[in-house]
Design a protein around this motif. Structure first.
Motif, PDB file in Angstrom:
ATOM      1  N   LEU A  66       0.832  -1.209   0.000  1.00 59.54           N
ATOM      2  CA  LEU A  66       0.000   0.000   0.000  1.00 59.54           C
ATOM      3  C   LEU A  66       0.865   1.257   0.000  1.00 59.54           C
ATOM      4  CD1 LEU A  66      -2.723   1.447   0.241  1.00 59.54           C
ATOM      5  CD2 LEU A  66      -2.526   1.271   2.736  1.00 59.54           C
ATOM      6  N   GLY A  67       1.914   1.250   0.826  1.00 57.18           N
ATOM      7  CA  GLY A  67       2.798   2.416   0.888  1.00 57.18           C
ATOM      8  C   GLY A  67       3.458   2.685  -0.450  1.00 57.18           C
ATOM      9  N   SER A  68       3.839   1.639  -1.136  1.00 54.63           N
ATOM     10  CA  SER A  68       4.459   1.789  -2.443  1.00 54.63           C
ATOM     11  C   SER A  68       3.466   2.342  -3.476  1.00 54.63           C
ATOM     12  CB  SER A  68       5.000   0.428  -2.892  1.00 54.63           C
ATOM     13  OG  SER A  68       5.387   0.477  -4.245  1.00 54.63           O
ATOM     14  N   GLU A  69       2.233   1.843  -3.424  1.00 57.02           N
ATOM     15  CA  GLU A  69       1.197   2.337  -4.333  1.00 57.02           C
ATOM     16  C   GLU A  69       0.925   3.824  -4.115  1.00 57.02           C
ATOM     17  OE1 GLU A  69      -1.388  -1.706  -4.141  1.00 57.02           O
ATOM     18  OE2 GLU A  69      -2.550   0.159  -4.095  1.00 57.02           O
ATOM     19  N   ILE A  70       0.797   4.202  -2.850  1.00 55.57           N
ATOM     20  CA  ILE A  70       0.509   5.606  -2.531  1.00 55.57           C
ATOM     21  C   ILE A  70       1.656   6.496  -3.004  1.00 55.57           C
ATOM     22  CG2 ILE A  70       0.243   7.245  -0.624  1.00 55.57           C
ATOM     23  CD1 ILE A  70      -1.361   5.113   0.852  1.00 55.57           C
ATOM     24  N   PHE A  71       2.890   6.036  -2.760  1.00 51.57           N
ATOM     25  CA  PHE A  71       4.059   6.798  -3.202  1.00 51.57           C
ATOM     26  C   PHE A  71       4.025   6.988  -4.718  1.00 51.57           C
ATOM     27  CE2 PHE A  71       8.384   7.209  -4.744  1.00 51.57           C
ATOM     28  CZ  PHE A  71       8.925   8.153  -3.886  1.00 51.57           C
ATOM     29  N   LYS A  72       3.812   5.899  -5.437  1.00 50.24           N
ATOM     30  CA  LYS A  72       3.768   5.968  -6.903  1.00 50.24           C
ATOM     31  C   LYS A  72       2.679   6.929  -7.364  1.00 50.24           C
ATOM     32  CE  LYS A  72       3.157   2.963 -10.959  1.00 50.24           C
ATOM     33  NZ  LYS A  72       1.853   3.490 -11.399  1.00 50.24           N
ATOM     34  N   ARG A  73       1.527   6.869  -6.739  1.00 50.40           N
ATOM     35  CA  ARG A  73       0.392   7.693  -7.159  1.00 50.40           C
ATOM     36  C   ARG A  73       0.646   9.176  -6.912  1.00 50.40           C
ATOM     37  NH1 ARG A  73      -3.600   4.786  -4.912  1.00 50.40           N
ATOM     38  NH2 ARG A  73      -3.861   5.991  -3.015  1.00 50.40           N
ATOM     39  N   LEU A  74       1.349   9.485  -5.829  1.00 48.39           N
ATOM     40  CA  LEU A  74       1.532  10.898  -5.466  1.00 48.39           C
ATOM     41  C   LEU A  74       2.822  11.511  -6.018  1.00 48.39           C
ATOM     42  CD1 LEU A  74       0.281  10.861  -1.751  1.00 48.39           C
ATOM     43  CD2 LEU A  74      -0.947  11.593  -3.808  1.00 48.39           C
ATOM     44  N   VAL A  75       3.822  10.679  -6.323  1.00 47.32           N
ATOM     45  CA  VAL A  75       5.124  11.228  -6.724  1.00 47.32           C
ATOM     46  C   VAL A  75       5.458  10.955  -8.187  1.00 47.32           C
ATOM     47  CG1 VAL A  75       7.616  11.147  -6.286  1.00 47.32           C
ATOM     48  CG2 VAL A  75       6.005  11.097  -4.363  1.00 47.32           C
ATOM     49  N   TRP A  76       5.254   9.733  -8.620  1.00 42.32           N
ATOM     50  CA  TRP A  76       5.668   9.364  -9.978  1.00 42.32           C
ATOM     51  C   TRP A  76       4.590   9.649 -11.023  1.00 42.32           C
ATOM     52  CZ3 TRP A  76       9.689   8.891 -12.811  1.00 42.32           C
ATOM     53  CH2 TRP A  76       9.686   8.148 -13.983  1.00 42.32           C
ATOM     54  N   ASP A  77       3.370   9.173 -10.766  1.00 39.80           N
ATOM     55  CA  ASP A  77       2.303   9.319 -11.758  1.00 39.80           C
ATOM     56  C   ASP A  77       2.094  10.767 -12.214  1.00 39.80           C
ATOM     57  OD1 ASP A  77       1.994   6.617 -11.692  1.00 39.80           O
ATOM     58  OD2 ASP A  77       0.147   6.615 -10.508  1.00 39.80           O
ATOM     59  N   PRO A  78       2.010  11.729 -11.296  1.00 36.24           N
ATOM     60  CA  PRO A  78       1.762  13.104 -11.761  1.00 36.24           C
ATOM     61  C   PRO A  78       2.921  13.707 -12.544  1.00 36.24           C
ATOM     62  CG  PRO A  78       2.034  13.033  -9.367  1.00 36.24           C
ATOM     63  CD  PRO A  78       1.953  11.626  -9.824  1.00 36.24           C
ATOM     64  N   ALA A  79       4.120  13.094 -12.454  1.00 35.60           N
ATOM     65  CA  ALA A  79       5.266  13.612 -13.214  1.00 35.60           C
ATOM     66  C   ALA A  79       5.363  12.991 -14.597  1.00 35.60           C
ATOM     67  CB  ALA A  79       6.564  13.362 -12.432  1.00 35.60           C
ATOM     68  N   LEU A  80       4.604  11.939 -14.844  1.00 31.28           N
ATOM     69  CA  LEU A  80       4.708  11.219 -16.112  1.00 31.28           C
ATOM     70  C   LEU A  80       4.341  12.041 -17.339  1.00 31.28           C
ATOM     71  CD1 LEU A  80       3.691   7.471 -15.783  1.00 31.28           C
ATOM     72  CD2 LEU A  80       5.767   8.480 -16.729  1.00 31.28           C
ATOM     73  N   PRO A  81       3.374  12.987 -17.232  1.00 32.71           N
ATOM     74  CA  PRO A  81       3.060  13.816 -18.410  1.00 32.71           C
ATOM     75  C   PRO A  81       4.235  14.674 -18.875  1.00 32.71           C
ATOM     76  CG  PRO A  81       1.301  13.953 -16.787  1.00 32.71           C
ATOM     77  CD  PRO A  81       2.418  13.215 -16.141  1.00 32.71           C
ATOM     78  N   GLU A  82       5.182  14.962 -17.977  1.00 30.56           N
ATOM     79  CA  GLU A  82       6.337  15.778 -18.369  1.00 30.56           C
ATOM     80  C   GLU A  82       7.241  14.994 -19.330  1.00 30.56           C
ATOM     81  OE1 GLU A  82       7.066  18.940 -17.416  1.00 30.56           O
ATOM     82  OE2 GLU A  82       5.111  18.994 -16.416  1.00 30.56           O
ATOM     83  N   PRO A  83       7.942  15.683 -20.192  1.00 33.19           N
ATOM     84  CA  PRO A  83       8.872  14.995 -21.100  1.00 33.19           C
ATOM     85  C   PRO A  83      10.002  14.323 -20.320  1.00 33.19           C
ATOM     86  CG  PRO A  83       9.022  17.395 -21.328  1.00 33.19           C
ATOM     87  CD  PRO A  83       7.835  17.108 -20.493  1.00 33.19           C
ATOM     88  N   SER A  84      10.453  13.196 -20.831  1.00 31.18           N
ATOM     89  CA  SER A  84      11.511  12.426 -20.173  1.00 31.18           C
ATOM     90  C   SER A  84      12.744  13.279 -19.892  1.00 31.18           C
ATOM     91  CB  SER A  84      11.929  11.249 -21.073  1.00 31.18           C
ATOM     92  OG  SER A  84      10.895  10.305 -21.154  1.00 31.18           O
ATOM     93  N   GLY A  85      13.487  12.880 -18.870  1.00 31.00           N
ATOM     94  CA  GLY A  85      14.757  13.537 -18.577  1.00 31.00           C
ATOM     95  C   GLY A  85      14.632  14.604 -17.515  1.00 31.00           C
ATOM     96  N   ARG A  86      15.357  15.705 -17.738  1.00 33.14           N
ATOM     97  CA  ARG A  86      15.476  16.733 -16.725  1.00 33.14           C
ATOM     98  C   ARG A  86      14.128  17.306 -16.284  1.00 33.14           C
ATOM     99  NH1 ARG A  86      16.042  22.163 -17.042  1.00 33.14           N
ATOM    100  NH2 ARG A  86      16.773  23.108 -15.092  1.00 33.14           N
ATOM    101  N   GLN A  87      13.245  17.569 -17.233  1.00 32.81           N
ATOM    102  CA  GLN A  87      11.957  18.170 -16.865  1.00 32.81           C
ATOM    103  C   GLN A  87      11.128  17.244 -15.985  1.00 32.81           C
ATOM    104  OE1 GLN A  87      10.903  20.206 -20.929  1.00 32.81           O
ATOM    105  NE2 GLN A  87       9.380  20.830 -19.407  1.00 32.81           N
ATOM    106  N   ARG A  88      11.111  15.979 -16.343  1.00 37.87           N
ATOM    107  CA  ARG A  88      10.359  15.015 -15.534  1.00 37.87           C
ATOM    108  C   ARG A  88      10.979  14.893 -14.142  1.00 37.87           C
ATOM    109  NH1 ARG A  88       9.252   9.411 -18.283  1.00 37.87           N
ATOM    110  NH2 ARG A  88       7.820  10.704 -19.502  1.00 37.87           N
ATOM    111  N   LEU A  89      12.301  14.920 -14.088  1.00 37.98           N
ATOM    112  CA  LEU A  89      12.976  14.835 -12.786  1.00 37.98           C
ATOM    113  C   LEU A  89      12.627  16.037 -11.905  1.00 37.98           C
ATOM    114  CD1 LEU A  89      16.447  13.485 -13.916  1.00 37.98           C
ATOM    115  CD2 LEU A  89      14.940  12.388 -12.235  1.00 37.98           C
ATOM    116  N   LEU A  90      12.564  17.204 -12.510  1.00 35.41           N
ATOM    117  CA  LEU A  90      12.200  18.403 -11.738  1.00 35.41           C
ATOM    118  C   LEU A  90      10.786  18.263 -11.178  1.00 35.41           C
ATOM    119  CD1 LEU A  90      13.707  21.216 -13.991  1.00 35.41           C
ATOM    120  CD2 LEU A  90      14.419  20.598 -11.659  1.00 35.41           C
TER     121      LEU A  90
END
Lengths: 209, 209
Positions: A66-90
């Motif tokens: 559950l903790g991993s799912e919540i982390f992915k949903r709040l940190v990784w998923d919303p950054a996915l629309p950004e272009p790969s690389g530096r912008q996504r990392l920011l």
DNA sequence: CCTACCGATCGGTAGG
DNA sequence: CCTACCGATCGGTAGG
């Protein structure tokens, strides 16, 4: 019908238990979870709680999931629309530091707490968490590598070192805020993260000063 | 005489108990300490163990004190002969990363483990640890400030941010090494630390890249 | 999902 | 420092 309904009820009860377990673990660690306490807090019997999981170890594994799912949903998923690389990392850094500074648990990031708790122990729960953390480290490093290959970050950048630095900066927000009397920890984390990813052609290990 | 000797024996027994408690806490956290387990491991009775402290809480406080002493002895004291400012900070970083990578406990730095465990809790043990960590943060920041004032570090350096970064980098060695499959974590930590303190006139938040 | 129960262990105390 | 003990809580199970 009745069967379907009861399956659904059982699923939502299971989720209620796991949310509570995650809240407890965020404050006291996975070792702070106890079946009797969950039963009291949720107005259930002990067997009603553990029946959903079979054993304490399975309950802890499900809490990590559950903790991993919540982390992915709040940190990784919303950054996915950004272009790969530096912008996504920011974007990841923004969501990550916000998540760490204002966590969806009463005691701070569950993953950070469990990581320190389980690092020195062995067994299935350690292995489960190690899998998620290794995957996350590789995800970050791959994104950095993309940035280097596309000249968004300096050629001398070491992806693994940058991934290590970003992880270190965020996981210290909890302790700095609550123990070291550094309330501005989240701001300092964000400042340092953006310096690491400045992308002005300098080497990333320049960005820390 | 007999009285003196028994006082000495009691003191050494107390130290044996605390060493064992620190070892346990480094692996499982302060919550992993139990009187019965200490008694079994040390071939004593439970009352023989707790008699030295009065209560579990006092035992945990004494364990934190021991951890702080050991940290000071291994990280700060050996760096004191170095001149104030950047040089002393570089020495601290060397001793600190070596201590974190090769800790005097089976489960990694006791202070790091206890910090994550106690950050979200309240009470006397939290307060004791918070006192040590706040002192350490201020010690580091003061050293950075000295370096800035004597032109050893860039004028734009923020002492609190640099102290935060150094603390974050070291405390992540334990989790990165044991969970994220990053065995070279200690090297990466040292690289990043030295970059932060490069002292080539650049701003320290440049050093991270 | 419940009640009722199991043996083990918890922190701590009395009395010596 | 010990033995012997206290009530409470632990994870888990039997039976329904």
């Amino acid at each position: 019908m009745a069967g379907r309904r009861s399956v659904e009820v059982a699923r939502s009860t299971r989720e209620r238990i796991l949310r509570k377990a995650a809240d407890i673990a965020s404050v006291e660690g996975l070792g702070g979870i106890s079946i009797g306490r969950l039963a009291t807090d949720l107005d259930m019997s002990k067997s009603g709680v553990i029946g959903h999981f079979g054993s304490m170890e399975e309950l802890q594994l499900a809490t990590i999931d559950l903790g991993s799912e919540i982390f992915k949903r709040l940190v990784w998923d919303p950054a996915l629309p950004e272009p790969s690389g530096r912008q996504r990392l920011l974007a990841v850094c923004d969501y990550w530091s916000a998540y760490s500074a204002n966590p969806p648990y009463p005691g701070g990031c569950l993953i950070a707490t469990a990581s320190m708790e389980l690092a020195g122990q062995s067994g299935p729960v350690h292995e489960r968490l190690a899998g998620y953390l290794t995957l996350w480290h590789r995800t970050l490093a791959a994104e950095v590598r993309y940035g280097v290959e596309h000249a968004q970050l300096a050629a001398s950048t070491d992806p693994d070192t940058v991934a290590y630095i970003l992880q270190a900066l965020t996981s210290s927000i909890k302790t700095a805020t609550h123990l070291s009397a550094v309330p501005e920890a989240a701001d300092r984390c964000r400042t340092a993260m953006r310096a690491v990813l400045a992308g002005d052609g300098a080497d990333p290990t320049d960005g820390l000063r």
